[in-house]
Design a protein around this motif. Structure first.
Motif, PDB file in Angstrom:
ATOM      1  N   LEU A 254       0.824  -1.209   0.000  1.00 27.74           N
ATOM      2  CA  LEU A 254       0.000   0.000   0.000  1.00 27.74           C
ATOM      3  C   LEU A 254       0.855   1.254   0.000  1.00 27.74           C
ATOM      4  CD1 LEU A 254      -2.895   1.261   0.361  1.00 27.74           C
ATOM      5  CD2 LEU A 254      -2.453   1.214   2.809  1.00 27.74           C
ATOM      6  N   TYR A 255       0.585   2.133  -0.957  1.00 26.17           N
ATOM      7  CA  TYR A 255       1.231   3.438  -1.011  1.00 26.17           C
ATOM      8  C   TYR A 255       0.191   4.492  -0.631  1.00 26.17           C
ATOM      9  CZ  TYR A 255       4.715   0.848  -3.688  1.00 26.17           C
ATOM     10  OH  TYR A 255       5.654  -0.078  -4.098  1.00 26.17           O
ATOM     11  N   ALA A 256       0.367   5.121   0.525  1.00 24.42           N
ATOM     12  CA  ALA A 256      -0.539   6.175   0.988  1.00 24.42           C
ATOM     13  C   ALA A 256       0.018   7.501   0.494  1.00 24.42           C
ATOM     14  CB  ALA A 256      -0.656   6.161   2.506  1.00 24.42           C
ATOM     15  N   ASP A 279      -5.593  11.733  10.678  1.00 23.09           N
ATOM     16  CA  ASP A 279      -4.344  11.078  10.306  1.00 23.09           C
ATOM     17  C   ASP A 279      -4.077   9.841  11.177  1.00 23.09           C
ATOM     18  OD1 ASP A 279      -4.029  13.017   8.437  1.00 23.09           O
ATOM     19  OD2 ASP A 279      -2.387  14.062   9.444  1.00 23.09           O
ATOM     20  N   ALA A 280      -4.359   9.942  12.481  1.00 29.29           N
ATOM     21  CA  ALA A 280      -4.127   8.822  13.390  1.00 29.29           C
ATOM     22  C   ALA A 280      -5.045   7.646  13.059  1.00 29.29           C
ATOM     23  CB  ALA A 280      -4.331   9.266  14.836  1.00 29.29           C
ATOM     24  N   VAL A 281      -6.320   7.947  12.867  1.00 28.20           N
ATOM     25  CA  VAL A 281      -7.296   6.893  12.568  1.00 28.20           C
ATOM     26  C   VAL A 281      -7.037   6.309  11.181  1.00 28.20           C
ATOM     27  CG1 VAL A 281      -9.735   6.454  12.099  1.00 28.20           C
ATOM     28  CG2 VAL A 281      -9.078   7.772  14.107  1.00 28.20           C
ATOM     29  N   SER A 282      -6.768   7.170  10.218  1.00 27.88           N
ATOM     30  CA  SER A 282      -6.529   6.722   8.851  1.00 27.88           C
ATOM     31  C   SER A 282      -5.375   5.736   8.793  1.00 27.88           C
ATOM     32  CB  SER A 282      -6.237   7.927   7.953  1.00 27.88           C
ATOM     33  OG  SER A 282      -5.823   7.512   6.667  1.00 27.88           O
ATOM     34  N   PHE A 283      -4.235   6.100   9.367  1.00 22.24           N
ATOM     35  CA  PHE A 283      -3.079   5.217   9.328  1.00 22.24           C
ATOM     36  C   PHE A 283      -3.349   3.910  10.075  1.00 22.24           C
ATOM     37  CE2 PHE A 283       0.816   3.529  11.177  1.00 22.24           C
ATOM     38  CZ  PHE A 283       1.573   3.341  10.040  1.00 22.24           C
ATOM     39  N   SER A 284      -4.002   4.007  11.230  1.00 19.77           N
ATOM     40  CA  SER A 284      -4.281   2.805  12.032  1.00 19.77           C
ATOM     41  C   SER A 284      -5.135   1.815  11.255  1.00 19.77           C
ATOM     42  CB  SER A 284      -4.989   3.188  13.329  1.00 19.77           C
ATOM     43  OG  SER A 284      -4.190   4.039  14.114  1.00 19.77           O
ATOM     44  N   ARG A 285      -6.179   2.315  10.617  1.00 16.41           N
ATOM     45  CA  ARG A 285      -7.075   1.429   9.882  1.00 16.41           C
ATOM     46  C   ARG A 285      -6.403   0.848   8.639  1.00 16.41           C
ATOM     47  NH1 ARG A 285     -11.757  -0.941   9.928  1.00 16.41           N
ATOM     48  NH2 ARG A 285     -12.681   0.196   8.188  1.00 16.41           N
ATOM     49  N   LEU A 286      -5.738   1.691   7.853  1.00 12.78           N
ATOM     50  CA  LEU A 286      -5.112   1.214   6.618  1.00 12.78           C
ATOM     51  C   LEU A 286      -4.027   0.185   6.905  1.00 12.78           C
ATOM     52  CD1 LEU A 286      -4.777   4.571   4.628  1.00 12.78           C
ATOM     53  CD2 LEU A 286      -6.339   2.684   4.109  1.00 12.78           C
TER      54      LEU A 286
END
Length: 573
Positions: A254-256, A279-286
């Protein structure tokens, strides 16, 4: 045959993808051109890894990316969601037989093609006319569009990622999220995208992915580009979860990706907190649904060391996405290199590896770290000159934000890709010359990674016509770095620079600790701590306290994997 299926989710991800596929298309064209530089005709790249062969209803053989692209409705500009190759007409309006009242239809007019797209359309129409044995007068009278005018129209008028795409797409590739229009709402936070995958949309996206995956003989993995700066992060997380359930043994790389604009426009403290929570939730979920995640996108690319020889406009997604696409092309090179056996060192390529091999190497050496840093040298410097053994490695600069520079990590693992590098002036460096240079550089360095995999190709990065004018005055026609700048009133583009050498690196290193710690701290501060100011917002996004605790534990484990002595507290910043 080891195929890759590519997924692009979100606006900026599709900008990056459009450049990425333009580069692949340019390689295909040069490989078939008898007048092209022999280095392109003997590139030893297996493009079937990324492409599929098909046939249109008219019996024309097609060669299209094995791709699923997801974006908002209305994001395709002048391109149809069925692509341009199959020329299928959209069905007319349907009538609801159970409704006896009046029916009103709201339709937006088609977007006008720019000069670049007009020229593509005219060239293809002329080519089809010749193939059919017809010599129509209209072909003799068509307006000639000069390359200079095409380039200028792109520099001044790119609005959609399709505006500069020269690639044909399969009808199953382009998916617009029905009911979510680009001009209706700002799709700029995790909560807005939370339910976008639900209902029929998720199944439709999965069905399109299934179309490409099921025809693969042996799929080596998924490469997933996502614009994780807004609501598409939630869409991608749900999509990734469904992929993990259906393709349990297939790795996802995965490339964010983020454009510089996503780092700005925070006009208040509330908006800053809002973005920190996202940003915290996005990274954690991905990160919970992929094997390896690579954050890509600097707040100010133009002012970074990575843009030393470039002239990038941060406010233009068309510019920034080109740099990231070129870098991702370079770093994914090992996935497409032909297997040439033990004699590869005497040939013009070396270092083939599949997605699974790269993922295992970067995540499974000594510690379980699933976050990798992307570095690039664009253009890559020559192997000759002063301190030759350290030039290339010293010029590799990060495209991953919030990392520590010049950190010593004895457990670091790296995958380096070098393509089209110059040895002696005017000559491409051989595989053995690049190998010797990298080995010498690490021997003379104060520290070296625990393990390093090197992939080398003599084939440089070709610069397609719709590539933006982002090269500085010290970059020559073939990407050579000039001692004296070229005097010009404008930045140099595809008409001036035809190809460039590239070097890119993925590395698992403790240098990524600030990136991880920042997200862990913000998640604790705004979501987990008693009385956290973001608790209500996170609740409205559908996250309960137990789920937030699990996210915090996962992030904490990532930090500990890189630094066992780290004791990140909620009071850190």
């Amino acid at each position: 045959m080891t195929e890759i299926v590519t997924i692009q989710v979100g606006g900026f991800a599709n900008f990056v993808g459009s450049h990425f596929w333009n580069i692949q298309d340019e390689l295909l064209g040069l490989a078939a051109d008898p007048y092209a530089d022999p280095v392109f005709r003997n590139q030893n790249l297996n493009m079937d890894v990324l492409y599929r062969t098909g046939e249109t209803p008219q019996g024309i053989v097609s060669y299209t990316p094995r791709l699923v692209s997801v974006d908002l409705q209305g994001s395709l500009g002048s391109m149809s969601s069925r692509g341009t190759l199959y020329n299928e007409t959209s069905p007319g309006p349907s009538y609801v037989t159970t409704w006896a009242g009046n029916i009103s239809t709201h339709a937006s007019g088609p977007h006008r093609k720019n000069l670049f797209l007009e020229s593509l359309y005219e060239e293809e129409r002329e080519s089809l006319t010749v193939m059919n044995g017809i010599n129509g007068r209209e072909n003799n009278s068509r307006r000639e569009i000069h390359d200079e005018d095409k380039v200028e129209s792109l520099e001044n008028g790119v609005q959609f990622w399709t505006d500069f795409s020269k690639v044909h797409y399969h009808p199953q590739s382009l998916y617009e999220l029905s009911g979510l229009w680009t001009d209706v709402q700002e799709f700029d936070n995790y909560g807005i995208g939370k339910d976008a995958f639900s209902g029929g949309r998720g199944e439709e996206m999965s069905e399109r992915l299934r179309f490409f995956a099921e025809e693969c003989d042996y799929m080596q993995g998924f490469q997933f580009f996502v614009d994780d700066s807004g609501g598409f992060s939630a869409v991608a997380a749900d999509f990734l979860e469904s992929i993990a359930d259906e393709y349990t043994k297939t790795p996802v790389l995965l490339y964010a990706v983020r454009g510089p604009v996503s780092h700005t426009n925070l006009r208040s403290q509330k908006q800053t907190v809002f973005r920190d929570i996202h940003d915290a939730v996005s990274f954690s979920r991905l990160s919970s649904f992929c094997k390896l995640i690579v954050p890509v996108g600097l707040p100010l690319l133009s002012r970074s060391k990575a843009a030393t020889f470039l002239s990038v406009k941060d406010e233009e997604p068309y510019h920034c996405s080109a740099v990231y696409a070129a870098s991702l092309h370079a770093i994914t090179l090992p996935f497409r290199l032909e297997h040439l056996g033990p004699t590869a060192d005497s040939c013009n390529i070396s270092g083939s590896m599949d997605v699974s091999g790269v993922v295992q190497m970067l995540t499974g050496q000594a510690r379980q770290n699933m976050v990798s840093i992307l570095d690039v040298a664009m253009p890559a410097p020559p192997l000759t000159g002063k301190q030759v053994e350290q030039t290339l490695l010293r010029n590799l600069q990060p495209l991953t934000p919030d990392i520590t520079e010049d950190v010593e990590d004895l457990q670091a693992v790296e995958s380096i890709s070098v393509q089209g590098s110059f040895g002696s002036p005017g000559h491409r460096a051989s595989v053995s010359e690049v190998n010797d240079m990298v080995e010498a550089a690490y021997e003379n360095a104060t520290s070296r990674p625990k393990f390093c995999h090197l992939s080398v190709s003599q084939c440089p990065l070709p610069i397609p016509l719709p590539f933006p004018s982002i090269f500085g005055s010290h970059v020559g026609q073939h990407g050579e770095l000039l001692d004296s700048p070229i005097i010009s009133s404008r930045s140099r583009g595809s008409l001036d620079v035809h190809s460039i050498p590239m070097a890119a690196r993925l590395r698992s290193s403790s240098a990524v600790l600030p990136f991880l710690e920042n997200r862990l701290v913000k998640l604790r501060r705004y979501g987990i701590e008693r009385g956290a100011s973001g608790a209500q917002l996170l609740s409205s996004w559908g996250f309960g306290q137990d789920e937030l605790q699990d996210m915090g534990e996962s992030l904490s484990k990532m930090v500990s994997a890189l630094d066992p002595h780290s004791h990140t507290s909620s009071d850190s910043d």
